[in-house]
Design an enzyme around this catalytic site. Structure first.
Site, PDB file in Angstrom:
ATOM      1  N   SER A 172       6.694  -4.339  -1.872  1.00 36.16           N
ATOM      2  CA  SER A 172       6.255  -3.017  -2.289  1.00 36.16           C
ATOM      3  C   SER A 172       6.381  -2.058  -1.112  1.00 36.16           C
ATOM      4  O   SER A 172       7.477  -1.904  -0.568  1.00 36.16           O
ATOM      5  CB  SER A 172       4.829  -3.113  -2.848  1.00 36.16           C
ATOM      6  OG  SER A 172       4.469  -1.953  -3.532  1.00 36.16           O
ATOM      7  N   TRP A 173       5.284  -1.416  -0.684  1.00 30.14           N
ATOM      8  CA  TRP A 173       5.372  -0.597   0.528  1.00 30.14           C
ATOM      9  C   TRP A 173       5.807  -1.442   1.735  1.00 30.14           C
ATOM     10  O   TRP A 173       6.504  -0.957   2.623  1.00 30.14           O
ATOM     11  CB  TRP A 173       4.033   0.080   0.823  1.00 30.14           C
ATOM     12  CG  TRP A 173       3.892   0.475   2.263  1.00 30.14           C
ATOM     13  CD1 TRP A 173       3.107  -0.102   3.202  1.00 30.14           C
ATOM     14  CD2 TRP A 173       4.602   1.534   2.938  1.00 30.14           C
ATOM     15  NE1 TRP A 173       3.274   0.521   4.428  1.00 30.14           N
ATOM     16  CE2 TRP A 173       4.182   1.533   4.292  1.00 30.14           C
ATOM     17  CE3 TRP A 173       5.547   2.481   2.526  1.00 30.14           C
ATOM     18  CZ2 TRP A 173       4.664   2.437   5.227  1.00 30.14           C
ATOM     19  CZ3 TRP A 173       6.033   3.389   3.462  1.00 30.14           C
ATOM     20  CH2 TRP A 173       5.597   3.362   4.800  1.00 30.14           C
TER      21      TRP A 173
ATOM     22  N   HIS B 291       4.920  -6.808 -10.837  1.00 33.84           N
ATOM     23  CA  HIS B 291       5.026  -6.341  -9.454  1.00 33.84           C
ATOM     24  C   HIS B 291       4.293  -7.215  -8.453  1.00 33.84           C
ATOM     25  O   HIS B 291       4.722  -7.342  -7.305  1.00 33.84           O
ATOM     26  CB  HIS B 291       4.459  -4.915  -9.381  1.00 33.84           C
ATOM     27  CG  HIS B 291       4.537  -4.296  -8.022  1.00 33.84           C
ATOM     28  ND1 HIS B 291       5.726  -3.867  -7.466  1.00 33.84           N
ATOM     29  CD2 HIS B 291       3.567  -4.026  -7.101  1.00 33.84           C
ATOM     30  CE1 HIS B 291       5.496  -3.352  -6.266  1.00 33.84           C
ATOM     31  NE2 HIS B 291       4.190  -3.441  -6.015  1.00 33.84           N
TER      32      HIS B 291
ATOM     33  N   ASP C  68       8.533  -5.068 -13.670  1.00 30.41           N
ATOM     34  CA  ASP C  68       7.747  -4.380 -12.644  1.00 30.41           C
ATOM     35  C   ASP C  68       7.514  -2.940 -13.083  1.00 30.41           C
ATOM     36  O   ASP C  68       8.446  -2.141 -13.146  1.00 30.41           O
ATOM     37  CB  ASP C  68       8.495  -4.427 -11.311  1.00 30.41           C
ATOM     38  CG  ASP C  68       7.657  -3.953 -10.135  1.00 30.41           C
ATOM     39  OD1 ASP C  68       6.762  -3.115 -10.339  1.00 30.41           O
ATOM     40  OD2 ASP C  68       7.932  -4.407  -9.010  1.00 30.41           O
TER      41      ASP C  68
ATOM     42  N   GLY D 231       0.844  -1.196   0.000  1.00 31.49           N
ATOM     43  CA  GLY D 231       0.000   0.000   0.000  1.00 31.49           C
ATOM     44  C   GLY D 231       0.880   1.246   0.000  1.00 31.49           C
ATOM     45  O   GLY D 231       1.581   1.491  -0.981  1.00 31.49           O
TER      46      GLY D 231
END
Length: 335
Positions: free
Chosen positions: A120-121, A302, A274, A53
């Site tokens: 990711s985050w 991703h 990605d 996120g």
């Protein structure tokens, strides 16, 4: 293996579905209560899973990247999203609040140190946590590396990724007047926090659709609309963090502090194609972090759900079974 992975679904590489043996709401202060669950072996190697996120929340599939006989898997929904409350709230919601929450989870569960797994985050948060508490991390597993830099945000919200997806980009950008398109993060921020629930939801779905469409290499058109409640939390939280540069002290702070991880081994799993977090960030991190191993996954984007990504992540957690004791003592060798 890569050709085999590409021809299968991600679920075929994962362990069977399992239910948590512990679920709780943890009061972390500032008016926030976060959802925490544990599954797998209560006496196993502890691993904390950090979702993406910001604002993505956990999913049952995230439990399945670990041998349940060997790992004690801890998942939680970060402030403001998933089952945590208050929902979609950005009050007292910064990277540093989340780092503090991770430490509170560790202390509450009586864990000395643990494996940190994030994408990711979640990779960003994992890196910031490890740099803040290196003695608590036995190994970092990072997927789809995002370093929370201006260059990365400019790529995704300034037209870089849009040059590959011009039709989808046009729908995202044309939601706001032409004179505001030079700063789409700011333009969306004004509408995501307008106080008009219908407007917030409409722009939240547009924000989520742009990212979800580009997440997987298998996508070839706009993703379906996200549920309103999910989209609003996801978009508001993500935008809140991006407007504030991730609340880091300076641009590029994570890479500049890579030396702190000198004694922390890690594995970086990165999709070659990605579009959300281009591989250059993962490569720069690997070069600055000698204790890391870099695994590029061909024909992958991703998403955690990419078959090749899932195969490599499970391969990594399986390899670490031989290097980490059930009590989490010592440092893990490279997978």
């Amino acid at each position: 293996m890569d050709k085999v992975a590409a021809s299968r679904t991600a679920g075929q590489f994962l362990y069977p579905a399992l239910d948590p043996y512990d679920q709780r709401m943890l009061n972390v202060g500032d008016g926030h209560r976060i959802y925490v669950e544990q599954c797998g072996n209560p006496e196993g190697v502890p691993v904390i899973v950090l979702h993406g996120g910001p604002g993505g929340g956990c999913s049952p599939a995230m439990r399945r990247y670990f041998d349940p006989a060997h790992y004690r898997v801890i998942l939680f929904d970060q402030r403001g999203c998933g089952r945590s409350r208050p929902h979609a709230s950005v009050e007292a919601n910064t990277t540093w609040h989340l780092v503090r929450d991770i430490e509170q989870i560790r202390e509450t569960l009586g864990i000395e140190n643990w494996l940190v797994f994030g994408g990711s985050w979640g990779a960003t948060l994992g890196l910031v946590y490890a740099q803040s508490h290196p003695d608590r991390v036995v190994h970092l597993i990072l997927r789809g590396v995002f370093l929370m830099t201006k260059a990365e945000l400019d790529w995704f919200y300034g037209g870089g990724a849009g040059s590959f997806w011009p039709d989808v980009w046009a729908r995202f950008a044309e939601m706001v007047p032409a004179d505001e398109r030079g700063d789409l993060i700011g333009a969306y921020h004004r509408r995501l926090f307008s106080g008009d629930l219908m407007q917030e939801t409409r722009f939240a779905r547009s924000w989520a659709n742009w990212e979800n469409t580009l997440a997987s290499i298998s996508n070839d058109g706009p993703a379906g609309e996200s549920p309103a409640e999910y989209a609003r939390a996801f978009a508001r939280l993500e935008n809140h963090y991006f407007v504030n540069g991730g609340f880091l002290e300076e641009d590029g702070a994570i890479l500049k502090r890579a030396g702190v991880l000198a004694e922390v081994p890690g594995t970086i799993v990165q999709g070659r194609y990605d579009m959300i977090c281009p591989p250059v960030s993962a490569w720069k991190l690997h070069e600055a972090w000698p204790a890391s191993r870099f695994a590029i996954v061909p024909r992958a984007g991703h998403a955690l759900s990419e078959p090749g990504i899932s195969a490599q992540l499970v391969r990594t957690t399986n390899a670490l079974r031989h290097n980490l004791s059930p009590l989490g003592e010592g440092r893990g060798a490279r997978a």
